[in-house]
Design a protein around this motif. Sequence first.
Motif, PDB file in Angstrom:
ATOM      1  N   LEU A  10     -45.914-119.879 -80.924  1.00  0.00           N
ATOM      2  CA  LEU A  10     -44.641-120.177 -80.275  1.00  0.00           C
ATOM      3  C   LEU A  10     -43.996-118.863 -79.859  1.00  0.00           C
ATOM      4  CD1 LEU A  10     -43.288-122.769 -82.881  1.00  0.00           C
ATOM      5  CD2 LEU A  10     -44.541-123.269 -80.763  1.00  0.00           C
ATOM      6  N   LYS A  11     -43.615-118.756 -78.595  1.00  0.00           N
ATOM      7  CA  LYS A  11     -42.982-117.521 -78.126  1.00  0.00           C
ATOM      8  C   LYS A  11     -42.024-117.841 -76.985  1.00  0.00           C
ATOM      9  CE  LYS A  11     -46.865-116.342 -75.043  1.00  0.00           C
ATOM     10  NZ  LYS A  11     -47.891-115.324 -74.703  1.00  0.00           N
ATOM     11  N   ALA A  12     -41.078-116.935 -76.776  1.00  0.00           N
ATOM     12  CA  ALA A  12     -40.092-117.105 -75.713  1.00  0.00           C
ATOM     13  C   ALA A  12     -39.697-115.748 -75.167  1.00  0.00           C
ATOM     14  CB  ALA A  12     -38.867-117.856 -76.231  1.00  0.00           C
ATOM     15  N   TYR A  13     -39.316-115.720 -73.896  1.00  0.00           N
ATOM     16  CA  TYR A  13     -38.940-114.477 -73.232  1.00  0.00           C
ATOM     17  C   TYR A  13     -37.594-114.644 -72.528  1.00  0.00           C
ATOM     18  CZ  TYR A  13     -43.980-113.402 -73.532  1.00  0.00           C
ATOM     19  OH  TYR A  13     -45.270-113.188 -73.958  1.00  0.00           O
ATOM     20  N   VAL A  14     -36.782-113.611 -72.600  1.00  0.00           N
ATOM     21  CA  VAL A  14     -35.581-113.493 -71.775  1.00  0.00           C
ATOM     22  C   VAL A  14     -35.829-112.367 -70.780  1.00  0.00           C
ATOM     23  CG1 VAL A  14     -33.124-112.981 -71.735  1.00  0.00           C
ATOM     24  CG2 VAL A  14     -34.072-114.339 -73.601  1.00  0.00           C
ATOM     25  N   GLU A  15     -35.582-112.636 -69.499  1.00  0.00           N
ATOM     26  CA  GLU A  15     -35.904-111.664 -68.457  1.00  0.00           C
ATOM     27  C   GLU A  15     -34.679-110.871 -68.023  1.00  0.00           C
ATOM     28  OE1 GLU A  15     -39.672-113.688 -66.199  1.00  0.00           O
ATOM     29  OE2 GLU A  15     -37.670-114.362 -65.589  1.00  0.00           O
ATOM     30  N   PHE A  16     -34.925-109.635 -67.599  1.00  0.00           N
ATOM     31  CA  PHE A  16     -33.865-108.767 -67.115  1.00  0.00           C
ATOM     32  C   PHE A  16     -34.455-107.754 -66.138  1.00  0.00           C
ATOM     33  CE2 PHE A  16     -35.566-106.994 -70.989  1.00  0.00           C
ATOM     34  CZ  PHE A  16     -35.681-105.639 -70.741  1.00  0.00           C
ATOM     35  N   ASP A  17     -33.581-106.960 -65.513  1.00  0.00           N
ATOM     36  CA  ASP A  17     -33.978-105.947 -64.534  1.00  0.00           C
ATOM     37  C   ASP A  17     -34.834-106.550 -63.423  1.00  0.00           C
ATOM     38  OD1 ASP A  17     -33.932-103.346 -63.525  1.00  0.00           O
ATOM     39  OD2 ASP A  17     -35.861-102.846 -64.429  1.00  0.00           O
ATOM     40  N   ALA A  18     -34.458-107.755 -62.972  1.00  0.00           N
ATOM     41  CA  ALA A  18     -35.226-108.432 -61.924  1.00  0.00           C
ATOM     42  C   ALA A  18     -34.839-107.909 -60.547  1.00  0.00           C
ATOM     43  CB  ALA A  18     -34.994-109.934 -61.996  1.00  0.00           C
ATOM     44  N   ARG A  40     -37.112-111.279 -57.137  1.00  0.00           N
ATOM     45  CA  ARG A  40     -37.890-112.262 -57.880  1.00  0.00           C
ATOM     46  C   ARG A  40     -36.931-113.105 -58.720  1.00  0.00           C
ATOM     47  NH1 ARG A  40     -43.274-112.529 -60.007  1.00  0.00           N
ATOM     48  NH2 ARG A  40     -43.397-113.677 -61.952  1.00  0.00           N
ATOM     49  N   PRO A  41     -37.124-114.440 -58.768  1.00  0.00           N
ATOM     50  CA  PRO A  41     -36.287-115.248 -59.656  1.00  0.00           C
ATOM     51  C   PRO A  41     -36.463-114.803 -61.102  1.00  0.00           C
ATOM     52  CG  PRO A  41     -37.512-116.632 -58.118  1.00  0.00           C
ATOM     53  CD  PRO A  41     -38.071-115.249 -57.983  1.00  0.00           C
ATOM     54  N   SER A  42     -35.397-114.876 -61.890  1.00  0.00           N
ATOM     55  CA  SER A  42     -35.472-114.476 -63.292  1.00  0.00           C
ATOM     56  C   SER A  42     -34.606-115.406 -64.131  1.00  0.00           C
ATOM     57  CB  SER A  42     -35.016-113.017 -63.470  1.00  0.00           C
ATOM     58  OG  SER A  42     -33.653-112.881 -63.110  1.00  0.00           O
ATOM     59  N   GLY A  43     -34.903-115.453 -65.419  1.00  0.00           N
ATOM     60  CA  GLY A  43     -34.149-116.305 -66.339  1.00  0.00           C
ATOM     61  C   GLY A  43     -34.762-116.231 -67.720  1.00  0.00           C
TER      62      GLY A  43
END
Length: 359
Positions: A319-327, A330-333
């Motif tokens: 189980l893993k999850a990511y929070v995106e930044f510095d996009a 490109r769509p990010s979230g």
Amino acid sequence: MKRGSTRRNGNRRRRFCSAVAALLVAGVAACEISGARADEGGVSFWLPGLFGSLAAVPQQPGWSLAITNYYTAVNAAGDVAASRQITIGRFSPTVNVNLNANLKANADLVLINPSYVFATPVFGGQLALGMLGLVGRNSADISGTLTASIGGLAATRQGTISDAVTGFGDLAPQAFLRWNSGVNSWLAYMTGDIPVGTYNSSNLANLGIGHGAIDGGAGYTYFNPQTGHELSVVTGLTYNLTNPSTNYQNGVDWHTDWGLSQFLSKQFFVGAVGYVYDQVSGDSGSGDRVGNFESRVIGVGPQLGFIFPTGSVQTYLNLKAYVEFDAQDRPSGWNAWATLSFSPSAPLPSNMRSAMITK
């Protein structure tokens, strides 16, 4: 004179309002059609986060199956959403147009990845071949505010388009070579895109990307069973072929996935995961309406892993999850992964087998 002037102003306003209405329709249509082309620059073949912990560790020979539920929610604005401002050249040169649009997208996918690990060494390493496919649903909507001005007059209109699709995605054949020496393992891989998934260049939401791609790279894993420390890094490059439906070619993409974990027991670990995705060359082709459109995003998050040795089949849950930044471009979230894999269990040591036979 006053009535004539009023009549001329009224006609001018009516023409202006008609122009704005037409521009709004054209602007929304541009988001839907050429905008899909612009989004092409923000949608990659590579799915960041595909590799994680223990990526380079050799596996047991035989058939394996990994099933992943992948969910993502992203948004974007600017060129990603609207394929840049509507240019004056498409309309009357006396009309100035600006379209400020926002994109929101959600995808709920199931990735299915069967593979086979060969027992016979190849170039001194372990060869594995697989095929990654997906099925699921993707939805997206764009809302835009269009401002048009002609002479001394200005008007603003709003428009929204939405789209959703359910079906199958593209296929990605895979080849892996893994080597091991003590706590160190190395990986070389090659994959690519076979564009057979649900795709239409006029759709806002798709499950296929509409073009072929070739991707290759290398990785390393440090895993010490005595201390439970683990670190994995996999990096690669993607070369994209031209989309024949849009004459748009994405640039070369560079991506790195990493995983860091600590085994708290032989069956359970906790840790962190992350990725860096960066487009190292601009998009091209006659369908490129946005110029040097280069994407970038960084993601990081937590992970948990469970290993269940059950007879001849080993079950692994991650189980893993990511929070995106510095996009950029490109769509990010954020995105979440739940992977359940089945593979042959490691054979028992000879002393354990002897003990079980004695019993």
